[in-house]
Design a protein around this motif. Structure first.
Motif, PDB file in Angstrom:
ATOM      1  N   LEU A 196       0.827  -1.200   0.000  1.00  0.00           N
ATOM      2  CA  LEU A 196       0.000   0.000   0.000  1.00  0.00           C
ATOM      3  C   LEU A 196       0.864   1.254   0.000  1.00  0.00           C
ATOM      4  O   LEU A 196       0.590   2.212  -0.730  1.00  0.00           O
ATOM      5  N   GLU A 197       1.933   1.248   0.779  1.00  0.00           N
ATOM      6  CA  GLU A 197       2.825   2.405   0.834  1.00  0.00           C
ATOM      7  C   GLU A 197       3.488   2.650  -0.512  1.00  0.00           C
ATOM      8  O   GLU A 197       3.637   3.794  -0.951  1.00  0.00           O
ATOM      9  N   GLU A 198       3.887   1.580  -1.181  1.00  0.00           N
ATOM     10  CA  GLU A 198       4.528   1.712  -2.483  1.00  0.00           C
ATOM     11  C   GLU A 198       3.539   2.248  -3.519  1.00  0.00           C
ATOM     12  O   GLU A 198       3.882   3.095  -4.336  1.00  0.00           O
ATOM     13  N   LYS A 199       2.304   1.791  -3.473  1.00  0.00           N
ATOM     14  CA  LYS A 199       1.271   2.293  -4.387  1.00  0.00           C
ATOM     15  C   LYS A 199       1.047   3.786  -4.175  1.00  0.00           C
ATOM     16  O   LYS A 199       0.925   4.550  -5.128  1.00  0.00           O
ATOM     17  N   GLN A 200       1.002   4.207  -2.919  1.00  0.00           N
ATOM     18  CA  GLN A 200       0.799   5.622  -2.619  1.00  0.00           C
ATOM     19  C   GLN A 200       1.985   6.453  -3.094  1.00  0.00           C
ATOM     20  O   GLN A 200       1.814   7.549  -3.622  1.00  0.00           O
ATOM     21  N   ARG A 201       3.195   5.942  -2.921  1.00  0.00           N
ATOM     22  CA  ARG A 201       4.393   6.659  -3.367  1.00  0.00           C
ATOM     23  C   ARG A 201       4.394   6.803  -4.885  1.00  0.00           C
ATOM     24  O   ARG A 201       4.679   7.877  -5.416  1.00  0.00           O
ATOM     25  N   LYS A 240       3.506  10.230  -9.772  1.00  0.00           N
ATOM     26  CA  LYS A 240       2.789  10.513 -11.017  1.00  0.00           C
ATOM     27  C   LYS A 240       2.111  11.874 -10.958  1.00  0.00           C
ATOM     28  O   LYS A 240       2.162  12.649 -11.910  1.00  0.00           O
ATOM     29  N   VAL A 241       1.482  12.177  -9.837  1.00  0.00           N
ATOM     30  CA  VAL A 241       0.807  13.464  -9.686  1.00  0.00           C
ATOM     31  C   VAL A 241       1.825  14.598  -9.682  1.00  0.00           C
ATOM     32  O   VAL A 241       1.615  15.635 -10.312  1.00  0.00           O
ATOM     33  N   ALA A 242       2.945  14.405  -9.007  1.00  0.00           N
ATOM     34  CA  ALA A 242       3.993  15.427  -8.972  1.00  0.00           C
ATOM     35  C   ALA A 242       4.543  15.678 -10.379  1.00  0.00           C
ATOM     36  O   ALA A 242       4.781  16.834 -10.763  1.00  0.00           O
ATOM     37  N   THR A 287       0.290  24.892  -9.753  1.00  0.00           N
ATOM     38  CA  THR A 287      -0.598  23.756  -9.538  1.00  0.00           C
ATOM     39  C   THR A 287      -0.531  23.357  -8.077  1.00  0.00           C
ATOM     40  O   THR A 287       0.433  23.660  -7.373  1.00  0.00           O
ATOM     41  N   ARG A 288      -1.561  22.679  -7.639  1.00  0.00           N
ATOM     42  CA  ARG A 288      -1.638  22.216  -6.264  1.00  0.00           C
ATOM     43  C   ARG A 288      -2.309  20.847  -6.274  1.00  0.00           C
ATOM     44  O   ARG A 288      -3.258  20.627  -7.007  1.00  0.00           O
ATOM     45  N   ALA A 289      -1.806  19.956  -5.472  1.00  0.00           N
ATOM     46  CA  ALA A 289      -2.404  18.627  -5.356  1.00  0.00           C
ATOM     47  C   ALA A 289      -2.794  18.399  -3.902  1.00  0.00           C
ATOM     48  O   ALA A 289      -2.015  18.683  -2.993  1.00  0.00           O
ATOM     49  N   VAL A 290      -3.990  17.909  -3.703  1.00  0.00           N
ATOM     50  CA  VAL A 290      -4.475  17.619  -2.364  1.00  0.00           C
ATOM     51  C   VAL A 290      -4.759  16.127  -2.292  1.00  0.00           C
ATOM     52  O   VAL A 290      -5.525  15.598  -3.094  1.00  0.00           O
ATOM     53  N   PHE A 291      -4.127  15.464  -1.342  1.00  0.00           N
ATOM     54  CA  PHE A 291      -4.337  14.040  -1.158  1.00  0.00           C
ATOM     55  C   PHE A 291      -5.128  13.801   0.116  1.00  0.00           C
ATOM     56  O   PHE A 291      -4.825  14.356   1.158  1.00  0.00           O
TER      57      PHE A 291
END
Length: 53
Positions: free
Chosen positions: A8-13, A18-20, A34-38
């Motif tokens: 799960l941690e690797e998927k989130q990273r 990708k978003v960055a 740009t701004r990303a909110v998780f």
């Protein structure tokens, strides 16, 4: 293609990377910020409009 099982941690990273990269590309070509909110918690008792404010 072989299947890879990510933690799960690797998927989130990977998702964050990708978003960055997307945010960086948008900034590069458009000169806009740009701004990303998780939101890292799945919550069904709070309406999305409330915690997305």
């Amino acid at each position: 293609m072989p299947r890879v099982a990510y933690s799960l941690e690797e998927k989130q990273r990977l998702r964050l990377e990708k978003v960055a990269a997307l945010c960086g590309a948008i900034q590069k070509v458009s000169s806009r910020q740009t701004r990303a909110v998780f939101c890292d918690f799945p919550c069904t008792d709070i309406p999305p409009a409330l915690y997305k404010k």
